[in-house]
Design an enzyme around this catalytic site. Structure first.
Site, short mmCIF file in Angstrom:
data_model
loop_
_atom_site.label_atom_id
_atom_site.label_comp_id
_atom_site.label_asym_id
_atom_site.label_seq_id
_atom_site.Cartn_x
_atom_site.Cartn_y
_atom_site.Cartn_z
N PRO A 68 0.66 -1.38 -0.02
CG PRO A 68 -0.25 -1.13 2.07
CD PRO A 68 0.81 -2.09 1.35
CG HIS A 69 1.80 2.85 -3.20
ND1 HIS A 69 1.40 1.56 -3.44
CD2 HIS A 69 1.53 3.75 -4.23
CE1 HIS A 69 1.00 1.80 -4.78
NE2 HIS A 69 0.92 2.89 -5.25
#
Length: 151
Positions: A68-69
């Site tokens: 996730p980013h």
């Protein structure tokens, strides 16, 4: 940019206690938000950015790994939070496999190059079945840190 450039022992959580996608993302963000520089407003902004990015499509890359980013204009430098879950979590990965290794990458909006380099570095490291096995068998943040500190 490599994992060893940004990994911080206090931002590694072994084991994660969450059992679903949303709570894993929250747990990772909360691990970072424990730093003094993150106000409740910044924590909320990070969560919102991470959830918004995830709504565009899963950041699960397969092989039991998710990255996730998000990018935030006010961030000063790239931050990485690593989590290892004992519980397999449905993260919507393209291979349909549950996820147990999580790498939350948060970057300043103006550092797209470094952000992409770090995402690629994580993907390369986790493409090794041996590395994934060692990460999954890690019993502490120290063990995870030692796997990446010199890379």
């Amino acid at each position: 940019m490599h994992l060893g450039d940004v990994i911080e022992k206090h931002l590694i959580k072994v084991p994660l206690v969450s059992t679903d996608k949303r709570s894993v993302l929250t747990e990772l963000v909360d691990t970072l938000a424990n730093d003094k520089e993150y106000t409740p407003e910044k924590r909320k902004a990070i969560l919102e950015a991470v959830f918004d990015r995830e709504a565009l499509g899963s950041t699960g890359i397969g092989g039991g790994v998710a990255i996730p980013h998000a990018k935030l204009a006010w961030m000063k430098h790239i931050r990485l939070v690593v989590g290892v879950s004992k519980n397999p979590i449905d993260f919507g990965s393209p291979d349909g496999e549950p996820t147990r290794l999580f790498f939350l990458v948060l970057a300043p909006a103006d550092e797209a190059g470094a952000h992409v380099e770090l995402l690629a570095s994580i993907a390369r490291a986790c493409s090794s079945p041996l590395m994934r096995k060692m990460l999954l068998s890690a019993r502490s943040a120290d063990e995870v840190y030692d796997l990446f500190a010199d890379n």
